[in-house]
Design an enzyme around this catalytic site. Structure first.
Site, PDB file in Angstrom:
ATOM      1  N   ASP A   7      37.028  19.286 -24.411  1.00 42.93           N
ATOM      2  CA  ASP A   7      36.229  20.499 -24.280  1.00 42.93           C
ATOM      3  C   ASP A   7      37.182  21.687 -24.250  1.00 42.93           C
ATOM      4  O   ASP A   7      38.299  21.565 -23.739  1.00 42.93           O
ATOM      5  CB  ASP A   7      35.387  20.460 -22.995  1.00 42.93           C
ATOM      6  CG  ASP A   7      34.187  21.386 -23.071  1.00 42.93           C
ATOM      7  OD1 ASP A   7      33.049  20.884 -23.126  1.00 42.93           O
ATOM      8  OD2 ASP A   7      34.381  22.624 -23.100  1.00 42.93           O
ATOM      9  N   LEU A  63       1.535   9.789 -19.880  1.00 44.01           N
ATOM     10  CA  LEU A  63       0.150  10.239 -19.732  1.00 44.01           C
ATOM     11  C   LEU A  63      -0.097  10.757 -18.319  1.00 44.01           C
ATOM     12  O   LEU A  63      -1.209  10.667 -17.817  1.00 44.01           O
ATOM     13  CB  LEU A  63      -0.816   9.092 -20.051  1.00 44.01           C
ATOM     14  CG  LEU A  63      -1.003   8.710 -21.523  1.00 44.01           C
ATOM     15  CD1 LEU A  63      -1.967   7.531 -21.660  1.00 44.01           C
ATOM     16  CD2 LEU A  63      -1.529   9.888 -22.357  1.00 44.01           C
ATOM     17  N   CYS A  67      14.846  20.044 -23.633  1.00 44.44           N
ATOM     18  CA  CYS A  67      14.632  19.368 -24.924  1.00 44.44           C
ATOM     19  C   CYS A  67      13.265  19.599 -25.553  1.00 44.44           C
ATOM     20  O   CYS A  67      13.182  20.060 -26.691  1.00 44.44           O
ATOM     21  CB  CYS A  67      14.870  17.871 -24.763  1.00 44.44           C
ATOM     22  SG  CYS A  67      16.604  17.516 -24.461  1.00 44.44           S
ATOM     23  N   LYS A 100      12.610  23.145 -26.747  1.00 43.70           N
ATOM     24  CA  LYS A 100      13.561  23.483 -27.818  1.00 43.70           C
ATOM     25  C   LYS A 100      13.250  22.697 -29.105  1.00 43.70           C
ATOM     26  O   LYS A 100      13.247  23.249 -30.201  1.00 43.70           O
ATOM     27  CB  LYS A 100      14.972  23.140 -27.317  1.00 43.70           C
ATOM     28  CG  LYS A 100      16.077  23.267 -28.325  1.00 43.70           C
ATOM     29  CD  LYS A 100      17.434  23.165 -27.623  1.00 43.70           C
ATOM     30  CE  LYS A 100      17.920  21.759 -27.415  1.00 43.70           C
ATOM     31  NZ  LYS A 100      18.483  21.117 -28.597  1.00 43.70           N
TER      32      LYS A 100
HETATM   33  C1  UDX Z   1      12.971  14.385 -23.099  1.00 43.14           C
HETATM   34  C2  UDX Z   1      12.756  13.050 -23.822  1.00 43.14           C
HETATM   35  O1  UDX Z   1      12.010  12.179 -22.979  1.00 43.14           O
HETATM   36  C3  UDX Z   1      14.091  12.414 -24.200  1.00 43.14           C
HETATM   37  O2  UDX Z   1      13.869  11.236 -24.952  1.00 43.14           O
HETATM   38  C4  UDX Z   1      14.905  13.425 -25.022  1.00 43.14           C
HETATM   39  O3  UDX Z   1      16.165  12.910 -25.369  1.00 43.14           O
HETATM   40  C5  UDX Z   1      15.062  14.723 -24.265  1.00 43.14           C
HETATM   41  O4  UDX Z   1      13.783  15.227 -23.915  1.00 43.14           O
HETATM   42  P1  UDX Z   1      13.630  15.179 -20.658  1.00 43.14           P
HETATM   43  O5  UDX Z   1      13.679  16.579 -21.173  1.00 43.14           O
HETATM   44  O6  UDX Z   1      14.689  14.749 -19.723  1.00 43.14           O
HETATM   45  O7  UDX Z   1      13.627  14.123 -21.867  1.00 43.14           O
HETATM   46  O8  UDX Z   1      12.239  15.050 -19.922  1.00 43.14           O
HETATM   47  P2  UDX Z   1      11.019  14.030 -19.859  1.00 43.14           P
HETATM   48  O9  UDX Z   1      11.206  13.102 -18.744  1.00 43.14           O
HETATM   49  O10 UDX Z   1      10.665  13.468 -21.170  1.00 43.14           O
HETATM   50  O11 UDX Z   1       9.896  15.097 -19.425  1.00 43.14           O
HETATM   51  C6  UDX Z   1       9.634  16.273 -20.196  1.00 43.14           C
HETATM   52  C7  UDX Z   1       8.584  17.124 -19.524  1.00 43.14           C
HETATM   53  O12 UDX Z   1       7.317  16.502 -19.567  1.00 43.14           O
HETATM   54  C8  UDX Z   1       8.865  17.398 -18.054  1.00 43.14           C
HETATM   55  O13 UDX Z   1       8.503  18.728 -17.766  1.00 43.14           O
HETATM   56  C9  UDX Z   1       7.972  16.399 -17.333  1.00 43.14           C
HETATM   57  O14 UDX Z   1       7.624  16.810 -16.030  1.00 43.14           O
HETATM   58  C10 UDX Z   1       6.774  16.360 -18.262  1.00 43.14           C
HETATM   59  N1  UDX Z   1       6.025  15.092 -18.211  1.00 43.14           N
HETATM   60  C11 UDX Z   1       6.511  13.971 -18.775  1.00 43.14           C
HETATM   61  C12 UDX Z   1       4.773  15.079 -17.608  1.00 43.14           C
HETATM   62  O15 UDX Z   1       4.294  16.102 -17.094  1.00 43.14           O
HETATM   63  N2  UDX Z   1       4.056  13.908 -17.621  1.00 43.14           N
HETATM   64  C13 UDX Z   1       4.519  12.771 -18.201  1.00 43.14           C
HETATM   65  O16 UDX Z   1       3.791  11.757 -18.187  1.00 43.14           O
HETATM   66  C14 UDX Z   1       5.806  12.799 -18.784  1.00 43.14           C
END
Ligand code: UDX
Length: 435
Positions: A30, A253, A263, A266
């Site tokens: 880095d 769900l 993620c 974005k």
């Molecule tokens: C996500 C993808 O899951 C992962 O595969 C990718 O590489 C990066 O983006 P992450 O951003 O860590 O991962 O969050 P994730 O756990 O998927 O949750 C995303 C958002 O959805 C959060 O705000 C979470 O609270 C919300 N969520 C997710 C719900 O409200 N209900 C659910 O059932 C699942």
């Protein structure tokens, strides 16, 4: 194998540590000296359970190290992962790949004819081919290969996701490069995990399409939850009933205040831009973004209706992170809820076990920050659960009743039993659940 990972941020560091745990010699490069110095002291710059431990284990085994010296980092590297950030351009939501371009320019002169460069960062369709062009323009040998190998890590469980993936996607033009990359992941091959070899472009789109699908699935259940509220039924029962159909699946769900984090917001915007660059659009995803953006204010409306307005009302807000088990507040729906409450004149006192410091950078002194959940709720007119930290679910209803001066408990994450709330004499406001 000798591996270099460019970037000691979230994607780069998790990749570097986990790949070294597969038994390879990994040098993590880095340009940020302060970050590398902190890492050398064993300090991981973000909250990710299990990562620091795995990092020291592999440092102790002598196969993992950090460096800011590009000559040293790339000397003899057979595989070079690019794991730098690809933030969203705030003006138009497009993907900023400046760091990827810079990394390609920097590494080019150091590559050997056998080197394989691997895009781990989430990048628009066509980037692998563009990286190859940049490498060649900057002195890399003609035979260098560029492979797309997207990550599917969830914050808070990234190490587990890396070591136990649903699939590993390798987008490569040649079977040779794909086979070499499989050797990097050899323990996962041995364990029988699914490997999918595709074109670089398909691998790049798989990443965006996966996150967009998750975003749409979640937004769908959130709309069903809001409908369930109108009907007066339990959306979790509905979600269970839908999810038992194996074609739909039970996961993703859980109704809540919407998707946030680094993620999904974005990558959904990124997908719109990718589609645009190919002269088309993905209207379903566009609509999901719009629906998702409105959920925090819809939830605050419910609270406002129950409290006959929010002006001057004291709200104890539990949670600021975009989900539990992380300190990340980027595009956090909990932050949007805080902002919406403040906009409507409420006095907010918030607590988050990990995310307060980062939240302060956004919310500044528009709200107060508490040292504990109890301190946030004590004397408040309403308690609002905005992030599903396990410890919030462990607060008993009698504690909520004792600490609150008002009688409203809003659980937008469905971690509290609504019936128990009303039984205890409090009023319940939920996301798809009724007291
Ligand atoms: C996500 C993808 O899951 C992962 O595969 C990718 O590489 C990066 O983006 P992450 O951003 O860590 O991962 O969050 P994730 O756990 O998927 O949750 C995303 C958002 O959805 C959060 O705000 C979470 O609270 C919300 N969520 C997710 C719900 O409200 N209900 C659910 O059932 C699942």
């Amino acid at each position: 194998m000798e591996i270099c990972v460019v970037g000691a941020g979230y994607v780069g560091l998790v990749t570097a540590v986990c790949v070294s745990d597969f038994g390879h010699n990994v040098r993590c490069l880095d340009i940020d000296e302060e970050r590398i110095e902190a890492l050398l002291r064993g300090e991981v710059p973000f909250y990710e359970p299990g990562l620091a431990e795995l990092m020291s284990k592999n440092i102790d085994k002598g196969r993992f190290l950090f460096t800011t010296d590009i000559d040293f980092a790339l000397k003899g590297a057979e595989i070079v992962f690019i794991g730098v950030g690809t933030p969203m351009n705030p003006e138009d939501g497009s993907v900023n790949i400046d760091f990827v371009v810079q990394a390609a320019k920097d590494i080019a002169p150091h590559l050997s004819p056998e080197s394989i460069v691997v895009d781990k960062s989430t990048v628009p369709v066509g980037t692998a081919r563009m990286v190859k062009k940049i490498l060649l323009e900057n002195g890399a040998p003609e035979s260098v290969e560029v492979v797309s190998n997207p990550e599917f890590l969830r914050e808070g469980s990234a190490v587990g996701d890396f070591l136990n993936p649903d699939r590993v996607v390798i987008g490569s033009d040649t079977a040779k490069a794909a086979e070499t990359l499989k050797m990097v992941y050899h323990p996962l091959v041995d364990e029988g995990h699914d490997f999918l070899i595709t074109s670089p472009e398909a691998a790049e789109l798989i990443k965006y399409a996966s996150n967009a699908f998750l975003a749409v699935k979640l937004t769908f259940i959130n709309e069903i939850a809001l409908l369930a509220d109108k009907i007066g039924i339990d959306a979790l029962e509905v979600a269970k009933g839908i999810g038992l159909d194996k074609r739909i699946g039970k996961k993703y769900l859980r109704p809540g205040p919407g998707f946030g984090g680094s993620c999904l917001p974005k990558d959904t915007h990124g997908l719109l831009h990718i589609a645009k660059s190919f002269d088309t659009n993905v209207e379903l995803v566009e609509k999901a973004i719009e629906v998702n953006d409105n959920i925090p204010s819809t939830l605050v409306n419910k609270l406002s209706d129950a409290m006959s307005g929010l002006e001057g009302k004291k709200i104890g807000l539990l949670g600021l992170a975009f989900k539990g088990n992380t300190d990340d507040v980027r595009y956090s729906p909990a932050i949007s809820i805080a902002e919406e409450l403040v906009k409507r004149g409420a006095k907010v006192k918030a607590f988050d076990p990990e995310a307060t410091k980062l939240a302060e950078r956004i919310l500044a002194d528009t709200i107060e920050y508490a040292e504990s959940a109890k301190q946030a709720i004590l004397g408040a007119d309403a308690a609002v659960i905005a992030t599903e930290w396990v410890e919030f679910g462990e607060i008993s209803i009698s504690e909520f009743r004792e600490w609150l001066s008002g009688d409203i408990l809003a659980d937008f994450r469905n971690i509290i039993d609504p019936k128990a709330v009303t039984k205890a004499g409090l009023r319940f406001i939920g996301m798809g659940r009724q007291g």
